[in-house]
Design a protein around this motif. Structure first.
Motif: not given
Length: 387
Positions: A108, A110-112, A114-116, A118-119, A354
């Motif tokens: 979970w 890692t996904g969060l 990764r999203q940040r 990318a932004r 990340e």
């Protein structure tokens, strides 16, 4: 400064132990060598943790009244507990932060992250500055902690403000006006913790069921929110800042020749968010050949111990995997070793994995600034931009 010559200049020559007066004229025995720091931490009978949460700037009566109005109390619970109750309380908290439960949060998180990332990468590519503290690291540990331990239903900003206020109130040199303002901030949220401790589930409910007093439940929650999550967000910020000056390490991460875990350990050694911790001599003792009278305040310089040449092959350089790198004392040692060490390591490993690529081709527009504080570094921001 709290101590003359204090701060990050840990490469200066210091004796193994030294008597130093603080900003209000109180003498402390400062311990600098790794072996001696570890000796003190490993012996909680001779060197008690009772003063760990004492305010380094004595609180005036007016501030004490503000705290009393909110029924603020910090009984011996975790970091400041030398009583027989400590093992049982620690066991409950350790179970909530068990490595298996921590590992379950990694996908979970890692996904969060990764999203940040990318932004933030898109913002950097567009020529915008980004604050890697505020926009990446600041709230991550709190969000993870909330998934492991049921916490009061309060906005993230309110919890962060409370935590930083507590770190300043109890560990910083302050004037009376600032103490009053911080006491009000800490007291208000302490009321929230007290209400939650009486009815909340999870860790709070387990401690209540084990027969611990409401004050102990509040104390455990207080310490988790203040020293648990806040120090980790500080470390993430400090480590990312350090990595901007370590292109060879970043290249090694990309190539797979440098292990993420080794980067985290070297970061903990060279950029610990907690630079000192305190003990008090329970009896007359000797430390490093120096006689220490009972009642003496002992300041353990954890950051300097991490650069002890007797322990680390190349103390001043960031060399992941070097001899002695993992022998740092960033999490303390002994019976009071940080119960959240595994959690902090997991969070740091995810962020390094990340987010390290964000640091390629950037320049530091505003490095982290850390206010004067005996123990905590408390970086306020970390702004980078392309070019």
């Amino acid at each position: 400064m709290l101590f003359q010559g204090w701060g990050e200049s840990v490469d200066e020559r210091w004796p193994d132990v030294a008597v130093v007066a603080d900003h209000v004229g109180v003498d402390h025995l400062v311990v600098t060598r790794h072996a001696l720091v570890r000796q003190v931490l490993a012996d909680p009978v001779t060197w008690r943790p009772d003063n760990a949460l004492d305010a380094v700037t004595p609180l005036p009566v007016a501030a004490l009244r503000v705290l009393a109005g909110h029924r603020f109390r910090l009984p011996p619970t975790l970091a400041n507990n030398s009583s027989a109750s400590h093992p049982a309380i620690r066991t409950v908290v350790a179970e909530a932060l068990h490595p298996t439960r921590v590992a379950a949060q990694q996908p979970w998180l890692t996904g969060l992250v990764r999203q940040r990332v990318a932004r933030l990468a898109a913002a950097l590519d567009a020529g915008e500055p980004v604050d890697l503290y505020a926009e990446l690291a600041a709230d991550l540990p709190l969000l993870v902690l909330a998934r492991l331990v049921e916490l009061p239903d309060a906005p993230v900003e309110a919890v962060k403000d409370f935590a930083r206020a507590a770190l300043e109130l109890f560990w910083a040199p302050l004037d009376t006006d600032r103490q009053l303002a911080l006491a009000a901030e800490v007291g208000r949220f302490h009321t929230v913790l007290r209400d939650f401790a009486a009815t909340g589930g999870g860790l709070a409910a387990t401690l209540r069921a084990d027969g611990h007093s409401p004050d102990v439940v509040v104390g455990a929650l207080f310490f988790l929110l203040v020293a648990g999550q806040e120090t980790t967000s500080q470390f993430l910020t400090l480590l990312l800042h350090r990595l901007t000056a370590e292109p060879a390490v970043r290249a090694g991460l990309r190539a797979g020749t440098v292990a993420v875990a080794d980067v985290v350990e070297e970061g903990l050694r060279l950029e610990p968010p907690i630079v000192t911790w305190r003990r008090v001599a329970a009896v007359d003792a000797t430390l490093g050949g120096t006689a220490v009278a009972a009642g003496t305040s002992v300041v353990l310089w954890l950051a300097r111990a991490g650069r002890d040449p007797d322990v680390v092959a190349t103390p001043g350089r960031f060399l992941p995997g070097q001899r002695g790198s993992r022998r740092h004392l960033a999490f303390g040692a002994g019976a009071h070793r940080c119960v959240g060490a595994h959690l902090a390591r997991m969070e740091a490993a995810v962020v390094v994995t990340e987010a390290a690529t964000l640091l390629d081709g950037v320049r530091v527009a505003r490095p982290p600034w850390c206010p004067d504080n005996l123990t905590f570094r408390m970086p306020d921001s970390f702004v980078v931009r392309r070019g």
